[in-house]
Design a protein around this motif. Structure first.
Motif, PDB file in Angstrom:
ATOM      1  N   LEU A 185       3.493   5.656  -3.193  1.00  0.00           N
ATOM      2  CA  LEU A 185       4.717   6.318  -3.649  1.00  0.00           C
ATOM      3  C   LEU A 185       4.833   6.275  -5.173  1.00  0.00           C
ATOM      4  O   LEU A 185       5.197   7.272  -5.806  1.00  0.00           O
ATOM      5  CB  LEU A 185       5.946   5.660  -3.020  1.00  0.00           C
ATOM      6  CG  LEU A 185       6.233   5.994  -1.561  1.00  0.00           C
ATOM      7  CD1 LEU A 185       7.359   5.112  -1.030  1.00  0.00           C
ATOM      8  CD2 LEU A 185       6.595   7.476  -1.402  1.00  0.00           C
ATOM      9  N   LEU A 186       4.521   5.130  -5.745  1.00  0.00           N
ATOM     10  CA  LEU A 186       4.567   5.005  -7.206  1.00  0.00           C
ATOM     11  C   LEU A 186       3.585   5.961  -7.868  1.00  0.00           C
ATOM     12  O   LEU A 186       3.900   6.600  -8.888  1.00  0.00           O
ATOM     13  CB  LEU A 186       4.263   3.564  -7.627  1.00  0.00           C
ATOM     14  CG  LEU A 186       5.400   2.556  -7.480  1.00  0.00           C
ATOM     15  CD1 LEU A 186       4.875   1.140  -7.679  1.00  0.00           C
ATOM     16  CD2 LEU A 186       6.513   2.850  -8.480  1.00  0.00           C
ATOM     17  N   LYS A 187       2.397   6.042  -7.304  1.00  0.00           N
ATOM     18  CA  LYS A 187       1.378   6.946  -7.852  1.00  0.00           C
ATOM     19  C   LYS A 187       1.870   8.388  -7.815  1.00  0.00           C
ATOM     20  O   LYS A 187       1.711   9.142  -8.787  1.00  0.00           O
ATOM     21  CB  LYS A 187       0.083   6.793  -7.058  1.00  0.00           C
ATOM     22  CG  LYS A 187      -1.081   7.622  -7.598  1.00  0.00           C
ATOM     23  CD  LYS A 187      -2.357   7.362  -6.801  1.00  0.00           C
ATOM     24  CE  LYS A 187      -3.522   8.199  -7.342  1.00  0.00           C
ATOM     25  NZ  LYS A 187      -4.768   7.943  -6.547  1.00  0.00           N
ATOM     26  N   ARG A 188       2.486   8.762  -6.695  1.00  0.00           N
ATOM     27  CA  ARG A 188       2.987  10.133  -6.575  1.00  0.00           C
ATOM     28  C   ARG A 188       4.151  10.370  -7.540  1.00  0.00           C
ATOM     29  O   ARG A 188       4.250  11.442  -8.154  1.00  0.00           O
ATOM     30  CB  ARG A 188       3.439  10.379  -5.125  1.00  0.00           C
ATOM     31  CG  ARG A 188       3.826  11.826  -4.855  1.00  0.00           C
ATOM     32  CD  ARG A 188       2.586  12.731  -4.912  1.00  0.00           C
ATOM     33  NE  ARG A 188       2.951  14.136  -4.903  1.00  0.00           N
ATOM     34  CZ  ARG A 188       3.260  14.841  -3.817  1.00  0.00           C
ATOM     35  NH1 ARG A 188       3.248  14.251  -2.612  1.00  0.00           N
ATOM     36  NH2 ARG A 188       3.548  16.119  -3.899  1.00  0.00           N
TER      37      ARG A 188
ATOM     38  N   ASP B 155       0.837  -1.208   0.000  1.00  0.00           N
ATOM     39  CA  ASP B 155       0.000   0.000   0.000  1.00  0.00           C
ATOM     40  C   ASP B 155       0.870   1.256   0.000  1.00  0.00           C
ATOM     41  O   ASP B 155       0.590   2.214  -0.737  1.00  0.00           O
ATOM     42  CB  ASP B 155      -0.923   0.013   1.229  1.00  0.00           C
ATOM     43  CG  ASP B 155      -2.031  -1.016   1.137  1.00  0.00           C
ATOM     44  OD1 ASP B 155      -2.301  -1.503   0.016  1.00  0.00           O
ATOM     45  OD2 ASP B 155      -2.620  -1.347   2.182  1.00  0.00           O
ATOM     46  N   VAL B 156       1.904   1.271   0.831  1.00  0.00           N
ATOM     47  CA  VAL B 156       2.807   2.428   0.884  1.00  0.00           C
ATOM     48  C   VAL B 156       3.542   2.572  -0.436  1.00  0.00           C
ATOM     49  O   VAL B 156       3.650   3.676  -0.992  1.00  0.00           O
ATOM     50  CB  VAL B 156       3.804   2.278   2.052  1.00  0.00           C
ATOM     51  CG1 VAL B 156       4.872   3.371   1.993  1.00  0.00           C
ATOM     52  CG2 VAL B 156       3.073   2.335   3.390  1.00  0.00           C
TER      53      VAL B 156
ATOM     54  N   ASN C  61       6.298  12.766 -12.589  1.00  0.00           N
ATOM     55  CA  ASN C  61       7.164  12.392 -13.711  1.00  0.00           C
ATOM     56  C   ASN C  61       8.561  11.996 -13.245  1.00  0.00           C
ATOM     57  O   ASN C  61       9.580  12.447 -13.778  1.00  0.00           O
ATOM     58  CB  ASN C  61       7.247  13.532 -14.736  1.00  0.00           C
ATOM     59  CG  ASN C  61       7.857  13.076 -16.056  1.00  0.00           C
ATOM     60  OD1 ASN C  61       7.756  11.900 -16.418  1.00  0.00           O
ATOM     61  ND2 ASN C  61       8.509  13.987 -16.762  1.00  0.00           N
ATOM     62  N   THR C  62       8.605  11.143 -12.242  1.00  0.00           N
ATOM     63  CA  THR C  62       9.887  10.651 -11.761  1.00  0.00           C
ATOM     64  C   THR C  62       9.730   9.184 -11.378  1.00  0.00           C
ATOM     65  O   THR C  62       8.748   8.532 -11.759  1.00  0.00           O
ATOM     66  CB  THR C  62      10.405  11.512 -10.585  1.00  0.00           C
ATOM     67  OG1 THR C  62      11.733  11.128 -10.266  1.00  0.00           O
ATOM     68  CG2 THR C  62       9.516  11.415  -9.363  1.00  0.00           C
ATOM     69  N   SER C  63      10.691   8.619 -10.624  1.00  0.00           N
ATOM     70  CA  SER C  63      10.683   7.200 -10.285  1.00  0.00           C
ATOM     71  C   SER C  63      11.079   7.008  -8.825  1.00  0.00           C
ATOM     72  O   SER C  63      11.612   7.917  -8.185  1.00  0.00           O
ATOM     73  CB  SER C  63      11.665   6.430 -11.180  1.00  0.00           C
ATOM     74  OG  SER C  63      13.009   6.841 -10.890  1.00  0.00           O
TER      75      SER C  63
END
Length: 485
Positions: free
Chosen positions: A262-265, A257-258, A270-272
């Protein structure tokens, strides 16, 4: 069937393989590993001991990865040779320990990384540590398998490939496609399949190096290099450094979930994840060492997209890139800003954080876009590795920190494969320290639909333990905080 084939001559060692062979030989480095926690149906262990299950799975893994059946001859030679072993004895390669798998794995993983790795004539260049856990329920058993190996036979992605192959073997064992080990004494020693080694990196890509790039690297390595007084990279490499250094390890795991948040944000910005981790570490270093304003990163990455190797192939196919960070109000040309709007809160969710994360991703994208002018391509010009390694003693370290992310491994969780399927939901990537290593080394690995684990490795005498603990605890809090924003 493969063990009945005629003897297949083994290919020569490649440049990267020779680099790692001699680095271990002179005791500048030890090993690294990837560990996964497995859940299997209790029925699998009802009729087999844990050792029997491990040996049966390893027997199948050995058929898939030829490099696991070799050792090296003439380590100190200019061109050491791969030698296929006639047999392997799993009893000499596998160690079983008891552990609480719901708690930190750091203690027994650190012990595995610290254990000396000496190349011998009758053993392959890898070891297994099995951590036996408590039952997770009436129908399931858990255990963790740590694959620790010499860097000449594998990179981080390859150690992940071992876990994926081991998972396949467990499921084939459950399905009856491969036979279990009925007698440990007889079945622990097996013949090595006479398979050809897959091509090394240089056999698959030329790694072309331009004259300007080559001259610049050679000049700065062997002739003269300016020392930036504003650049922090920890203590000097000891002139009489313990080889290999005393390794320490601390990690944390984030739930799916965390990680998903983080991936969504990161996608929104536009980063990783890797770029975010990189800029966060740089910003924290700027706060921890305020008398310095320059910090050099080190990001190893896979060259498999240029060599044609898949993520299931075992070998060493990596290079690295070096982003430069500055906490100055006006960073020099070529530097990414790691300045925080609040010097007390480098994790603050502000525009400068995401601007730095985007700049880090751009640097990573550009540095991994081609096989040309790669640092690893310079190894073809090194004629004396002893001079290269020993020449580093007493010098300044090249970087402040390293971030290596081997990505997501599919452990079969949530795949709808049925209750009898084996699976893993947590993996940990970790490395021993090198004599000339970066002060902070972060290793990241994720299990699909499971946890992402971030490990920090540091050497005694290079960092104080409280510095390392401050960094890793802060980073865990920073990532959790950003996932909630």
């Amino acid at each position: 069937m493969s063990s009945e084939m005629e003897e297949v001559p083994l290919r020569p060692t490649g440049h990267m393989e020779r680099f790692n062979i001699l680095r271990n030989h002179v005791k500048f480095y030890n090993k690294f590993g990837v560990t996964a926690s497995y859940t299997v149906a209790r029925s699998l262990l009802a009729s087999n001991s844990l050792e029997q299950v491990i040996y049966a799975a390893l027997r199948e893994v050995l058929n898939q990865h030829p490099i696991m059946g070799v050792t090296v001859q003439d380590e100190a030679a200019i061109e050491p040779k791969w030698i296929r072993l006639p047999t392997v004895d799993f009893r000499r390669l596998v160690k079983v320990v008891d552990a609480d798998l719901g708690a930190s794995w750091d203690s027994w993983t650190r012990d595995a990384l610290r254990a000396p790795f000496v190349v011998v004539d009758d053993l392959p260049m890898w070891r297994i540590v099995v951590a036996r856990g408590k039952s997770t329920g009436k129908d399931a058993e858990t255990f963790a398998v740590g694959f620790f190996c010499h860097h000449a036979i594998a990179d981080g992605t390859s150690a992940g490939a071992f876990q994926l192959t081991f998972l396949d073997a467990l499921n084939e064992l459950i399905e009856g496609k491969i036979k279990s080990v009925s007698d440990i004494e007889e079945e622990a020693v097996i013949p090595v399949p006479k398979l050809p080694l897959i091509p090394n990196m240089e056999m698959k890509t030329a790694l072309p190096v331009g004259i300007f790039f080559a001259l610049k690297k050679i000049f700065s390595t062997y002739v003269w290099s300016t020392e930036d007084p504003l650049n922090w990279s920890g203590s000097l490499i000891s002139a009489e450094a313990p080889r290999p250094p005393i390794n320490n390890l601390r990690s944390f795991s984030l739930s799916s979930d965390v990680v998903g948040a983080l991936l969504k944000r990161c996608r929104k910005e536009n980063t990783s994840i890797t770029a975010l981790l990189t800029i966060l570490v740089a910003r924290k270093l700027a706060v921890m060492y305020p008398s310095y304003t320059h910090f050099t990163g080190n990001i190893p990455f896979s060259l498999r997209k240029f060599t044609g190797h898949s993520n299931r192939d075992m070998g060493c196919y990596v290079s690295n890139l070096t982003p430069y960070f500055s906490s100055q109000e006006r960073p020099p040309w070529g530097y990414i800003s790691c300045r925080s709007m609040s010097s007390d809160k480098p994790e603050q969710d502000d525009g400068k954080l995401w601007e730095g994360a985007r700049a880090s991703k751009k640097e990573i994208d550009e540095g991994t876009a081609t096989a040309s002018d790669q640092n690893v391509g310079m190894l073809k010009f090194v004629s004396d590795y002893n001079k290269f390694f020993y020449g580093k003693l007493g010098k300044k370290r090249d970087h402040a920190f390293e971030v290596t992310n081997i990505g997501v491994l599919d452990g079969g969780v949530g795949g709808g494969g049925g209750e009898e399927k084996a699976c893993f939901d947590r993996v940990q990537f970790s490395t021993a320290q090198c004599t000339y290593a970066d002060p902070y080394i972060f290793s990241i690995a994720s299990a699909k639909n499971g946890f992402m684990t971030v490990s920090l490795s540091w050497a005694t005498g290079v960092l104080d333990d409280d510095e390392a603990v401050e960094m890793i605890e802060w980073l865990e809090g920073a990532l959790k905080g950003l996932s909630e924003a």
